[in-house]
Design an enzyme around this catalytic site. Structure first.
Site, PDB file in Angstrom:
ATOM      1  N   PRO A   9      40.284  49.469  38.947  1.00 24.96           N
ATOM      2  CA  PRO A   9      41.529  48.937  39.515  1.00 24.96           C
ATOM      3  C   PRO A   9      41.663  49.229  41.007  1.00 24.96           C
ATOM      4  CG  PRO A   9      41.977  50.733  37.964  1.00 24.96           C
ATOM      5  CD  PRO A   9      40.513  50.472  37.898  1.00 24.96           C
ATOM      6  N   GLU A  63      39.483  58.309  33.448  1.00 23.32           N
ATOM      7  CA  GLU A  63      40.055  58.302  34.808  1.00 23.32           C
ATOM      8  C   GLU A  63      39.064  57.744  35.836  1.00 23.32           C
ATOM      9  OE1 GLU A  63      43.291  59.129  35.671  1.00 23.32           O
ATOM     10  OE2 GLU A  63      43.411  58.971  33.496  1.00 23.32           O
ATOM     11  N   ARG A  79      30.241  30.582  35.400  1.00 26.32           N
ATOM     12  CA  ARG A  79      30.616  29.165  35.293  1.00 26.32           C
ATOM     13  C   ARG A  79      30.416  28.407  36.598  1.00 26.32           C
ATOM     14  NH1 ARG A  79      35.418  27.818  36.900  1.00 26.32           N
ATOM     15  NH2 ARG A  79      35.869  26.279  35.293  1.00 26.32           N
ATOM     16  N   ASP A 111      38.418  22.445  39.718  1.00 29.25           N
ATOM     17  CA  ASP A 111      39.230  23.521  39.161  1.00 29.25           C
ATOM     18  C   ASP A 111      40.344  23.993  40.065  1.00 29.25           C
ATOM     19  OD1 ASP A 111      38.082  24.155  36.862  1.00 29.25           O
ATOM     20  OD2 ASP A 111      36.770  25.695  37.675  1.00 29.25           O
TER      21      ASP A 111
HETATM   22  N1  ADE Z   1      39.392  48.980  34.879  1.00 28.87           N
HETATM   23  C1  ADE Z   1      40.669  49.242  34.548  1.00 28.87           C
HETATM   24  N2  ADE Z   1      41.507  48.387  35.133  1.00 28.87           N
HETATM   25  C2  ADE Z   1      40.752  47.527  35.858  1.00 28.87           C
HETATM   26  C3  ADE Z   1      41.045  46.425  36.698  1.00 28.87           C
HETATM   27  N3  ADE Z   1      42.279  46.016  36.922  1.00 28.87           N
HETATM   28  N4  ADE Z   1      40.019  45.793  37.284  1.00 28.87           N
HETATM   29  C4  ADE Z   1      38.753  46.204  37.088  1.00 28.87           C
HETATM   30  N5  ADE Z   1      38.405  47.243  36.313  1.00 28.87           N
HETATM   31  C5  ADE Z   1      39.396  47.905  35.705  1.00 28.87           C
END
Ligand code: ADE
Length: 226
Positions: free
Chosen positions: A89, A117, A155, A170
């Site tokens: 994330p 984590e 794709r 697209d």
């Molecule tokens: N792992 C946990 N959340 C994630 C996200 N939003 N993007 C990529 N990998 C992740």
């Protein structure tokens, strides 16, 4: 294009990447996707791949040793350079240009899926080439993000979609969202397909679609219009 996925939960990837369009692309040799269980590279007695964080705090951190061993083995086994992508994330957001760039470059990719984590920072500093996020929310497992990443890239590889034009028109490919689509019947419960689409006038239909795409983008994603 070769893509190795390193995860503690291979089954999360096997289903989605073994169905439909991606299944056919793999069978036709357009995609060489290999899904690996990271635990196979764990050397400790209990095959641990994670440990508590230095300095205290919640959760577990994925250890360096199995990740370095796995990536180094996968790099050595395939010809040519590989790029290591860590799904997290905290990464750069995945978008159409990023997916298109990978589809065009067709580098050998090694996707590292985080869990708990995340990984020891030394993995990011010394092994990872790119950290990629699929959106501003936290998933339970990076393997889900890896599936999204692979699908978005695959794709756009010529030949993966039956009709190559379908990726060109697209949402996002032109910087706009795609407008509405209709199919038979022309009247369903009194809701009629717009007359223009039944007119057979392809020039006017193209103009109408462009206007609809702009309208939809203005309404839903004005940020895309800059
Ligand atoms: N792992 C946990 N959340 C994630 C996200 N939003 N993007 C990529 N990998 C992740």
């Amino acid at each position: 294009m070769r893509i190795d996925i390193l995860t503690l939960f291979p089954a999360i990837c096997e289903g989605p990447l073994g169905e439909s369009i991606l299944k056919r692309a793999r069978e036709r040799g357009l995609l060489d996707i290999r899904i690996h269980n990271l635990r196979l590279w764990a050397t400790s007695k209990h095959a641990t791949t994670d440990d508590t964080p230095y300095g205290g705090g919640q959760g577990m951190v994925m250890k360096c040793e199995p990740i370095f061993a796995a990536v180094e083995q996968l790099k050595a086994a395939a010809p040519g350079p590989a790029r290591v992508i860590y799904l997290s994330p905290s990464g750069c957001p995945l978008d159409h240009p990023m997916a298109a760039g990978h589809a065009a470059a067709r580098h050998h990719l090694i996707l590292l899926c985080g869990h708990y984590e995340g990984v020891d920072q030394r993995v990011i500093d010394h092994l990872v080439d790119e950290e990629v996020s699929i959106g501003d929310y936290v998933l339970t497992n990076g393997a889900i993000a890896a599936v999204v990443f692979v699908d978005a890239v695959a794709r756009l590889i010529p030949g993966v979609l039956g009709d190559e034009n379908s990726a060109v028109e697209d949402s996002f490919a032109q910087g706009l969202l795609e407008g509405p689509q209709y199919t038979r019947p022309p009247d369903f419960r009194g809701w009629r397909v717009p007359d223009i689409l039944l007119s057979g006038n392809h020039g006017e239909i193209a103009k109408w679609r462009a206007a609809q795409a702009l309208e939809k983008t203005r309404k839903v994603r004005p940020d895309l219009l800059g």
